[in-house]
Design an enzyme around this catalytic site. Structure first.
Site, PDB file in Angstrom:
ATOM      1  CB  CYS A 283      33.262  37.804  48.920  1.00 15.01           C
ATOM      2  SG  CYS A 283      34.110  37.380  50.460  1.00 15.01           S
TER       3      CYS A 283
ATOM      4  CB  CYS B  77      33.618  39.974  55.974  1.00 14.83           C
ATOM      5  SG  CYS B  77      34.981  41.101  55.607  1.00 14.83           S
TER       6      CYS B  77
ATOM      7  CB  CYS C 158      33.287  44.256  50.530  1.00 11.53           C
ATOM      8  SG  CYS C 158      34.963  43.865  50.004  1.00 11.53           S
TER       9      CYS C 158
ATOM     10  CD  GLN D 103      46.510  56.916  48.305  1.00 13.06           C
ATOM     11  OE1 GLN D 103      45.536  56.155  48.260  1.00 13.06           O
ATOM     12  NE2 GLN D 103      46.417  58.147  48.788  1.00 13.06           N
TER      13      GLN D 103
ATOM     14  CE1 TYR E  95      46.474  67.825  57.810  1.00  6.70           C
ATOM     15  CE2 TYR E  95      46.252  68.830  55.643  1.00  6.70           C
ATOM     16  CZ  TYR E  95      45.963  68.821  56.990  1.00  6.70           C
ATOM     17  OH  TYR E  95      45.162  69.814  57.521  1.00  6.70           O
TER      18      TYR E  95
ATOM     19  CD  GLU F   1      52.790  62.897  58.014  1.00  2.00           C
ATOM     20  OE1 GLU F   1      52.350  62.218  58.966  1.00  2.00           O
ATOM     21  OE2 GLU F   1      52.081  63.218  57.039  1.00  2.00           O
TER      22      GLU F   1
ATOM     23  CG  ASP G 251      46.291  62.912  50.641  1.00  2.00           C
ATOM     24  OD1 ASP G 251      45.097  62.718  50.948  1.00  2.00           O
ATOM     25  OD2 ASP G 251      47.049  62.007  50.232  1.00  2.00           O
TER      26      ASP G 251
ATOM     27  CB  CYS H  27      40.238  59.273  51.592  1.00  2.00           C
ATOM     28  SG  CYS H  27      40.421  59.831  53.301  1.00  2.00           S
TER      29      CYS H  27
END
Length: 442
Positions: free
Chosen positions: A81, A89, A92, A271, A300, A324, A368, A395
Site C-alpha cells: 500500500c 495511514c 494497517c 463481523q 453481548y 445486548e 463476545d 477480539c
C-alpha cells in the site's frame, strides 16, 4: 516551587536493535540510555533508526516510527500500500511483513498476554500456537486480501476522503484502500468529494447485494446529494445525539451466516471479514457441542448470530437468552430470531441484566464482549451458574487473558483455544476459548 515542564523528545532519533513484538502493532526496543521505545513499522531482530512520535524526557516509555531500516528482517517486504508507512495511514500495522510473519507476530502476542496476565502456556490453554488465516486469505507475500466489508472513511475539512493517521485525528487522503472488500470499492466513495462531512462509512453486506452509506455531517452542514456507482441506501448520523436516521432506501442490510439471513440496522455491528461470522460460529459450536434440550446464554449478543446458532441446535425443548445493550441491535435480534419461540432477548448491560433474570443454572454460555472484556463481576456470576461449557469470543488478547485469570479463580479452566486472522495487515486477531469446570479432563 513547581517542577519545570519536561521537554518533548518528539523528533529525536535513536539507532536501536529491535526486540520482540508487543500488543498493539509495534515492537519493543531500548536506547543506549535504557529508554523503552514502542516502535512501529519495524520487525523483531531489525536494526533501525527510530524517530520519536510521542513522549517527553521523563516518560516511562516513548513511541516511535522506524524511519530507516539498517538491517532488515527476512520477513520484511515492500509495503504493497502506497499510503502505509511512518506518519501515514494508521489503519494497517503489518503491511511491511510477509503474511505468514504477520500471523506469527499475532501468535507471539497472544502467547505473551496469556503468560503475563493469565499465567498460561499455550499447552495449558489447549492451543497449538498458530493463528489460522480465514478461508481464501492465504495469499503470497505482496498480495493483499480484500476483506474489509465496512470502512469508515475520514473526511478532511476540504471534503477529501482519507483514513486517520496512527493515534491522530489528522486525515491521510487516499484514493483506494487495498484491504477494502470489492463491494466497498465499487461504491466509489474515494472518487468524489464529501464537503461538510466528518465521516462516511461504506458497508457491503455479506451474502446479499445490500450496500449502505452512513454519513456523519460536521455541525451545521447539509447532506450532499449521494450519487454513487450503484444502488445504495443512505443513513445520516444526528450531530445532536448520535442517533441514525434513514435518508434513502432500507435502514438495514441483510447479512448471511450459519445458513440464516440476519437483519443489521442503522450501521450496527457485524463481523467485518466476510468469512468471520461463519468461522466463529463453527468454532463456537464445535467447542460447545450443544445438545437438544440445553439451556444457553448469549451475552453481548448483537444482532443474534450466536443465539440463532444455539437455538437451532438445542431444539424446541431447549431455551436461549440473549442480552445486548444496544436498542437497535436488540430490535434486530428479536426480528432475526422471531421463528424461535424459546429464544428471549433482553436489553441492557450484561452486568446489570444477568443478575435480574433469576437464572440459577445454565448448560452453555457464549460471550463476545467488547474490547475491554467481560470483567471479574460478570465472570464470577457466570461461573456460579455452573455451565457445562463456556465459549469466549475475544477480539483483544489482553482482555481475554485477564478474564481467563478470573475464570481460573472461579473454578474454570481453558479446554481449547483457537486463533483466527480475521484482520489481515492489522495487529488485531480473534480468539475463541472454550472453558469447562476445572475438575474435568481434556
Amino acid at each position: 516551587m513547581p517542577n519545570a515542564p519536561e521537554s518533548s523528545l518528539v523528533g529525536e532519533e535513536y539507532e536501536v536493535e529491535v526486540g520482540p513484538v508487543a500488543h498493539g502493532g509495534h515492537c519493543i526496543a531500548r536506547t543506549a540510555e535504557g529508554r523503552v521505545l514502542f516502535v512501529r513499522h519495524t520487525l523483531p531482530g531489525e536494526r533501525v533508526v527510530a524517530r520519536v512520535t510521542e513522549g517527553e524526557a521523563g516518560s516511562r516509555f516513548l513511541r516511535a516510527d522506524a524511519v530507516r531500516i539498517l538491517d532488515a528482517s527476512k520477513d520484511r517486504i515492500e509495503a504493497p500500500c502506497r499510503f502505509a508507512g511512518p506518519g501515514r495511514c494508521g489503519g494497517c500495522d503489518w503491511q511491511h511483513a510477509k503474511p505468514g510473519a504477520q500471523r506469527r507476530l499475532k501468535a507471539d502476542v497472544i502467547a505473551e498476554q496469556l503468560q503475563r496476565l493469565a499465567g498460561l502456556t499455550p499447552q495449558e490453554a489447549g492451543w497449538d500456537g498458530t493463528v489460522v488465516p480465514a478461508e481464501g486469505d492465504k495469499l503470497p507475500a505482496g498480495e493483499v486480501p480484500q476483506w474489509r466489508t465496512r470502512v469508515q472513511y475520514a473526511i478532511d475539512p476540504g471534503g477529501r476522503v482519507g483514513l486517520r493517521r496512527h493515534r491522530s485525528h489528522e486525515v491521510e487522503p487516499i484514493d483506494h484502500c487495498m484491504i477494502a472488500a470489492p463491494g466497498v470499492t465499487e461504491l466509489g466513495i474515494e472518487k468524489r468529494q464529501w464537503p461538510g462531512m466528518a465521516t462516511v462509512e461504506a458497508i457491503a453486506a455479506t451474502g446479499s447485494q445490500d450496500r449502505q452509506v452512513v454519513l456523519t455531517p460536521r455541525p451545521g452542514a447539509r447532506l450532499p446529494l449521494v450519487e454513487l456507482d450503484r444502488p445504495v441506501s443512505v443513513l445520516r448520523v444526528s450531530e445532536k445525539d448520535g442517533s441514525v436516521h434513514r435518508v434513502h432506501g432500507r435502514p438495514f442490510v441483510r447479512e448471511r451466516a450459519d445458513d440464516r439471513t440476519h437483519r443489521v440496522g442503522n450501521g450496527g455491528f457485524w463481523q467485518v471479514h466476510p468469512k468471520a461470522a461463519d468461522t466463529l460460529v463453527r468454532a463456537v459450536m464445535q467447542g460447545l457441542l450443544p445438545r437438544k434440550g440445553d439451556t444457553a446464554l448469549d451475552l453481548y449478543c448483537g444482532a443474534g448470530l450466536f443465539a440463532g446458532a444455539l437455538a437451532d441446535r438445542v431444539g424446541e425443548k431447549g431455551a436461549v437468552l440473549g442480552i445486548e445493550s444496544g436498542k437497535r441491535a436488540v430490535d434486530d435480534a428479536r426480528h432475526n430470531l422471531a421463528d424461535f419461540p424459546r429464544v428471549r432477548i433482553e436489553q441492557g448491560k450484561v452486568e446489570s441484566v444477568l443478575p435480574r433474570t433469576g437464572i440459577t443454572e445454565v448448560d452453555l454460555v457464549v460471550l463476545d464482549p467488547p474490547r475491554a472484556g467481560a470483567g471479574k463481576q460478570t465472570v464470577h456470576h457466570l461461573a456460579g451458574l455452573a455451565p457445562r461449557r463456556i465459549a469466549y469470543v475475544a477480539c483483544d488478547p489482553a482482555a481475554l487473558a485477564r478474564d481467563l485469570a478470573y475464570f481460573a479463580d472461579a473454578g474454570y479452566r481453558v479446554r481449547t483455544l483457537r486463533a483466527f486472522d480475521l484482520f489481515p495487515m492489522t495487529h488485531h486477531v480473534e480468539c475463541v476459548a472454550i472453558l469447562e469446570p476445572a475438575g474435568k479432563g481434556r
